[in-house]
Design a protein around this motif. Structure first.
Motif, PDB file in Angstrom:
ATOM      1  N   UNK A  50       0.851  -1.185   0.000  1.00 25.63           N
ATOM      2  CA  UNK A  50       0.000   0.000   0.000  1.00 25.63           C
ATOM      3  C   UNK A  50       0.889   1.238   0.000  1.00 25.63           C
ATOM      4  N   UNK A  51       0.603   2.148  -0.915  1.00 25.45           N
ATOM      5  CA  UNK A  51       1.271   3.453  -0.961  1.00 25.45           C
ATOM      6  C   UNK A  51       0.278   4.477  -0.465  1.00 25.45           C
ATOM      7  N   UNK A  52       0.499   5.002   0.719  1.00 28.30           N
ATOM      8  CA  UNK A  52      -0.373   6.036   1.274  1.00 28.30           C
ATOM      9  C   UNK A  52       0.369   7.368   1.345  1.00 28.30           C
ATOM     10  N   UNK A  53       1.148   7.636   0.301  1.00 31.97           N
ATOM     11  CA  UNK A  53       1.850   8.908   0.211  1.00 31.97           C
ATOM     12  C   UNK A  53       3.205   8.861   0.861  1.00 31.97           C
ATOM     13  N   UNK A  54       3.302   9.341   2.089  1.00 31.60           N
ATOM     14  CA  UNK A  54       4.581   9.354   2.790  1.00 31.60           C
ATOM     15  C   UNK A  54       4.745   8.164   3.723  1.00 31.60           C
ATOM     16  N   UNK A  55       3.787   7.232   3.699  1.00 41.21           N
ATOM     17  CA  UNK A  55       3.883   5.989   4.452  1.00 41.21           C
ATOM     18  C   UNK A  55       3.554   4.841   3.504  1.00 41.21           C
ATOM     19  N   UNK A  56       4.482   3.891   3.344  1.00 37.92           N
ATOM     20  CA  UNK A  56       4.303   2.781   2.412  1.00 37.92           C
ATOM     21  C   UNK A  56       4.587   1.481   3.138  1.00 37.92           C
ATOM     22  N   UNK A  67      12.658  14.115  -1.526  1.00 37.44           N
ATOM     23  CA  UNK A  67      12.768  13.535  -0.190  1.00 37.44           C
ATOM     24  C   UNK A  67      11.505  13.752   0.618  1.00 37.44           C
ATOM     25  N   UNK A  68      10.546  14.458   0.068  1.00 39.13           N
ATOM     26  CA  UNK A  68       9.302  14.687   0.807  1.00 39.13           C
ATOM     27  C   UNK A  68       8.102  14.323  -0.056  1.00 39.13           C
ATOM     28  N   UNK A  69       8.252  13.319  -0.930  1.00 38.75           N
ATOM     29  CA  UNK A  69       7.154  12.953  -1.817  1.00 38.75           C
ATOM     30  C   UNK A  69       5.964  12.437  -1.025  1.00 38.75           C
ATOM     31  N   UNK A  70       4.771  12.917  -1.372  1.00 36.45           N
ATOM     32  CA  UNK A  70       3.557  12.485  -0.699  1.00 36.45           C
ATOM     33  C   UNK A  70       2.490  12.152  -1.717  1.00 36.45           C
ATOM     34  N   UNK A  71       2.893  11.521  -2.800  1.00 34.34           N
ATOM     35  CA  UNK A  71       1.955  11.185  -3.849  1.00 34.34           C
ATOM     36  C   UNK A  71       1.499   9.752  -3.664  1.00 34.34           C
ATOM     37  N   UNK A  72       0.209   9.535  -3.714  1.00 33.76           N
ATOM     38  CA  UNK A  72      -0.346   8.208  -3.505  1.00 33.76           C
ATOM     39  C   UNK A  72      -0.651   7.552  -4.831  1.00 33.76           C
ATOM     40  N   UNK A  73      -0.262   6.300  -4.965  1.00 33.91           N
ATOM     41  CA  UNK A  73      -0.516   5.533  -6.176  1.00 33.91           C
ATOM     42  C   UNK A  73      -1.624   4.547  -5.883  1.00 33.91           C
ATOM     43  N   UNK A  74      -2.731   4.642  -6.598  1.00 34.74           N
ATOM     44  CA  UNK A  74      -3.837   3.755  -6.357  1.00 34.74           C
ATOM     45  C   UNK A  74      -3.556   2.381  -6.910  1.00 34.74           C
TER      46      UNK A  74
END
Length: 346
Positions: free
Chosen positions: A153-159, A332-339
Motif C-alpha cells: 500500500x502506498x499512502x503517500x509518505x507511508x508505504x 525527499x518529501x514525496x507524498x503522492x499516492x498511487x492507487x
C-alpha cells in the motif's frame, strides 16, 4: 556509496530481523548503479544496539550506526518483526516517530508495519501487512485502515509491503516514484525480476498456477502488451485465451488479483509514462500510442497511478534539455499516492 547521492535512506535493524528484507533494502538502495547516469540513494544501516542477532541468531551484525541516524533520514525502512505480538522496543518506536513527524518517508517490509503502527503514525492511514498476521494487526491497531491480501500500500509518505517478496515490489515502486519507470525497469532487469506488479494484486494464489504455460495468463498478457495502442476489450482478451469472459475474469482475479479492464488501464498508463520519459511526443500523441485515447484519459490515468499530472511527470522524468536524458532527482518529501487496481477506475 555513490558520490553525489542526495536522498538518504536509513534502514533500521533490530534483533531477529529477516536477512531477506535487509538484503532487499541493500540491493535496491545501497548498491552502486554504474548503469545509471544520475546520483543514487545513500544508504545507512542503523540499530538500537551495538550488536544484534539476525533471524533466530543465524548470524549477528555489528558496527552499525545508532538510532540517531534517523534524524537525518529522508526515507526510513523498517524490516519485519519476528514476533509481531511482542511490542517493539520503545527507543525504536520513538526514533521512527520522530523521523515521521519531521517529514521523513516511512517504509515497512512485512511485519515491520507493526512497528510503524506502534508509533501512531498509521492511525487513519491505509496499510498492508502479511496475510498470516492480518487478524492480529487489526486487533492491536484498530485505527489503521488495513487493506487485506494486497502486495503493498502506498499512502503517500507511508508505504507498507505485505511480505518478504513484496518488499521487492514496494522497493521498485519507490524507485519508480522517485526516478521514473525507465530507471525502475533498469534496476529490475539487473535483479532479473519483474519490473511492475501493482500493489493491489493478491499476496498469494490459493491454487498453483498450472505448469503448462499455455494454460496461464502469460501468453494473453504478452499478446495484449504488444497491442496496447489498439482498441482492446475483455471480449478480445477472452477470445485470445479461448475462454468465456466470465472465466477470464475469474482467472484474472485468481492469478493477478485484479480485473482485465483494470489491468489493461494500468499497462496503458505504464506505457504512457515510458513515452513521456522518452520525450518527442505531445500528450495527445502519447494518449493515442498508449491506447488511452485522449489527453483527458491520459491525465486521469497518470494522476491515479503516479499521484501527479503528465506535465509534472514530464518535468521530473522527461529528457533534460541538451542531453536527452531523463531527470531523476528523487524528492525527499514525496507524498503522492498511487492507487492500486482495486481502487482505480477501469
Amino acid at each position: 556509496m555513490p558520490q553525489g547521492s542526495s536522498h538518504h535512506v536509513v534502514l533500521v535493524v533490530d534483533d531477529g530481523s529477516n536477512p531477506f528484507e535487509l538484503g532487499v533494502a541493500t540491493e535496491l538502495f545501497g548498491l552502486r548503479r554504474p548503469e545509471l547516469d544520475h546520483p543514487w540513494y545513500r544508504l545507512t544501516v542503523c540499530s538500537p544496539a551495538r550488536r544484534v542477532g539476525v533471524h533466530r541468531g543465524m548470524f549477528s551484525m555489528s558496527d552499525m550506526a545508532g538510532l540517531e541516524a534517523l534524524a537525518e533520514a529522508d526515507t526510513v525502512i523498517v524490516p519485519n518483526r519476528p514476533d509481531p505480538w511482542v511490542p517493539p522496543r520503545g527507543d525504536v518506536v520513538d526514533a521512527v516517530r520522530d523521523a515521521g513527524d519531521r517529514g521523513a518517508r516511512l517504509v515497512s517490509f512485512c511485519t515491520g508495519s507493526f512497528t510503524l503502527a506502534a508509533t501512531g503514525l498509521l492511525d487513519g492511514r491505509r496499510a498492508a501487512t502479511h496475510w498470516r498476521h492480518e487478524e492480529l494487526f487489526a486487533r492491536l491497531h484498530p485505527r489503521v485502515r488495513l487493506e487485506r491480501d494486497v502486495l503493498f500500500v502506498d499512502d503517500g509518505d507511508v508505504l507498507t509491503a505485505a511480505g518478504s517478496a513484496s518488499a521487492l515490489d514496494l522497493g521498485l515502486h519507490v524507485i519508480r516514484r522517485d526516478h521514473g519507470a525507465r530507471t525502475a525497469n533498469t534496476v529490475s532487469r539487473r535483479l532479473v525480476f519483474t519490473g511492475h506488479r501493482e500493489g493491489g494484486q493478491r499476496q498469494f494464489v490459493p491454487h498453483p498456477v498450472p505448469a503448462v504455460a499455455d494454460t496461464s495468463l502469460a501468453p494473453v498478457l504478452d499478446w495484449a502488451r504488444e497491442r496496447l495502442d489498439r482498441p482492446l476489450s475483455v471480449a478480445d482478451l477472452a477470445a485470445r485465451a479461448a475462454v468465456s469472459q466470465a472465466t477470464l475474469h475469474r482467472r484474472f482475479r485468481a492469478e493477478l488479483g485484479t480485473t482485465p479492464l483494470a489491468w489493461l488501464r494500468s499497462e496503458r498508463v505504464l506505457l504512457a509514462c515510458r513515452l513521456i520519459e522518452l520525450g518527442g511526443m505531445g500528450f495527445e500523441a502519447i494518449a493515442r500510442a498508449s491506447g488511452l485515447g485522449t489527453a483527458s484519459n491520459l491525465r486521469s490515468g497518470v494522476r491515479a497511478q503516479t499521484g501527479v499530472s503528465p506535465a509534472v511527470y514530464r518535468e521530473r522524468f522527461g529528457p533534460r534539455r541538451g542531453d536527452g536524458q531523463a531527470s531523476a532527482a528523487p524528492s525527499s518529501r514525496g507524498r503522492h499516492s498511487v492507487q492500486s487496481p482495486r481502487h482505480a477506475a477501469p
